[in-house]
Every structure is written in C-alpha cells, then in structure tokens.
Design a protein around this motif. Sequence first.
Motif, mmCIF file in Angstrom:
data_model
loop_
_atom_site.group_PDB
_atom_site.id
_atom_site.type_symbol
_atom_site.label_atom_id
_atom_site.label_comp_id
_atom_site.label_asym_id
_atom_site.label_seq_id
_atom_site.Cartn_x
_atom_site.Cartn_y
_atom_site.Cartn_z
ATOM 1 N N THR A 244 58.692 -30.121 -31.585
ATOM 2 C CA THR A 244 58.633 -28.873 -32.338
ATOM 3 C C THR A 244 57.486 -28.050 -31.769
ATOM 4 N N SER B 222 55.477 -24.083 -31.962
ATOM 5 C CA SER B 222 55.297 -22.737 -32.515
ATOM 6 C C SER B 222 54.464 -21.931 -31.534
ATOM 7 N N ALA C 78 52.630 -18.281 -31.224
ATOM 8 C CA ALA C 78 52.171 -17.033 -31.851
ATOM 9 C C ALA C 78 51.581 -16.161 -30.751
ATOM 10 N N ASP D 48 56.226 -14.008 -33.011
ATOM 11 C CA ASP D 48 56.152 -15.451 -33.238
ATOM 12 C C ASP D 48 57.506 -16.107 -32.963
ATOM 13 N N ASP E 5 59.458 -20.026 -33.186
ATOM 14 C CA ASP E 5 59.482 -21.441 -33.552
ATOM 15 C C ASP E 5 60.637 -22.096 -32.825
ATOM 16 N N ASN F 269 62.626 -25.939 -31.727
ATOM 17 C CA ASN F 269 62.849 -27.380 -31.796
ATOM 18 C C ASN F 269 63.696 -27.791 -30.597
ATOM 19 N N LYS G 30 51.247 -24.382 -30.511
ATOM 20 C CA LYS G 30 51.083 -25.694 -31.113
ATOM 21 C C LYS G 30 52.381 -26.468 -30.942
ATOM 22 N N SER G 31 52.275 -27.730 -30.582
ATOM 23 C CA SER G 31 53.490 -28.534 -30.440
ATOM 24 C C SER G 31 53.235 -29.976 -30.855
#
Length: 303
Positions: free
Chosen positions: A41, A43, A45, A54, A56, A58, A295-296
């Motif tokens: 996962t 994200s 930004a 932004d 997101d 998966n 972030k992952s």
Amino acid sequence: MKKLYFSFAFLFFLTSSWAQKTELKLNLNVDETYIQKTESTMSIAQNVQGMEMDIDMNLTGELSYLVKSFQDGVYDMEVQYKSMEMNMVMPQGNEMNIKSGDESNPMSKIFTNFCNVPFNLKMTQYGRIQEISGFDKIYEKVFEELPGMSSQQLAQMKDQVSGTFGEESLRSNLEMTIAIYPNQKVDEGDTWNVESELTSVMNVNVNSKYTYMGSDEAHHKITGNATLSSNPDAFEMNGMSVKSDLNGSIKSEILVDKTTGWVYEAKISQVIEGATIMEGNPQMPEGMRIPMKIKSEMVFSGQ
C-alpha cells in the motif's frame, strides 16, 4: 595440569563460539520453483503548482523463480509474473482498478500480457543480481495489442509501465528483499551493511544496516534499518529530464527459511520526503519543483 586444563577449556570455548556462527545465504535446489508474493500500500502526497495531488495505491503480484542451474555461486533462473493487480485512487476521487485476467477492463490487458512470459535472471547466493535478460519479450507482448493508440501514446505508456513494473524496478524490488545476506558468518546481534539503488520512478541511493536476531526452529530472523538519499543524476520520465531531491528511511523485519535461505516473509515500512524537480525545457522553460511525501507498507512472502 591446571595450565593444560585451561588450554583445553579455552580451545573448546573458541571452537564452540565459531560453531555457533550462522551462514546466511541462498541454498536453492536446481529444477525447483520458488514463489514471491507481494502486497503493498502506498500513499503519495504531492503539490503541483499549488494544487494538492494525492494518490493512494494498492499493488499485489506474484512471481515464480525456476532454478535452471547453479554454478560458481550463481543461480540461473527463469522468472515469470504469475499475477498482477493495481487499485489506485487518483486526485478528485477517481478510481482505477487494473487486474491481470480481467477481460472487462481494456487496461487490464497490459497486466495480462505481463504474465506468463519467461525471462532470465542471474543471482548470487547472497542475493545480488548480476544480470536480467529477455525482459524485452514482455514489452513486445504488452504493447503489440493495444488498438487505437498512437506511437506517441504507446511510448508514454511504455515509460509509465516500465517505471513501475520494468526491469530496473524489478531489480530494485528484488534487491530490497533478497540482497540482504552478509558475506561472512554471523552471531546473534551481528550487523552488516548493504548498499543499493532504488530506481523504480526515481533515483535514490539506499544504505541498509541489517542485524541478525537469531532463529527459531524454521526461520532466521533479520531486522533492517536503511537511509535513503537522492542520486544527483537526472533521469528521463515522460520525455522530460527529472532530478530527485529526496531523503527517507526504511525499516524491515525479515524471516528467512533455514533450509533454503529463501525469504519466507518480509515486512517493510518506507517513508520518503522531498521534491521531484522537472528541469527546464522548451515547453516549461523555468522547470518545476514538486514537493512530495511517500509512505508505503510492503509485505513480501515466499509461502
């Protein structure tokens, strides 16, 4: 006599200490297939000219590794993507779902064509990748059947796909989980360093420090802490010259099969902050700086 006893005791201590050291490396069998599954996962930004953009994402996938031969400490493997899926939520809430084998989604054909096309990989017992060859066969299949797209659109699509799922991205992802082994035997608590490069959609140098945490009946336990820093060299993305000004960290918890040395499970957390810099060009003379934070969370398993 006491001196002689002490000498034997000291020798026994040294022998026992050496015997306790553990050799961490791959010990794979020829003609056997090993699996690596990935779930991640992410994200992203970013601020593009004052607008928050932004994303997101998966990602899931599965790779198979058939060991064809082993010589001089190097495995020759036949590798295939077995399945791929990506779910993405774009700015303004637009969603995209691409999955191999999904005939209802034309974009899924790209992922379908990625799968079950073998290419070759040479890897040392310590997880260092020496060579990847035959990857061009995948691109031939992926982009040969995309009707309605111009040559320029195909070129842009190829750049985007190769950035996330291409040869360099594959090398980076593999070495993040497999190039973890020390070049010498270790005791519990020993540490070692591994330097690598993350080149999926950016150029980042990675300096990792791993620690051997001991073992249970089936697995060796390794933890890792890494720092990331930008490679100052520019790279090309969508026809533009791009530089990265990024720093970050990676934390990992890894279980290695005691028999094969294959990674049984790896949990990896990654944070990257900084900016991507588009260098000036005729369409954008002043260039552009895009602040971002990534972030992952990734889980790799060989089960």
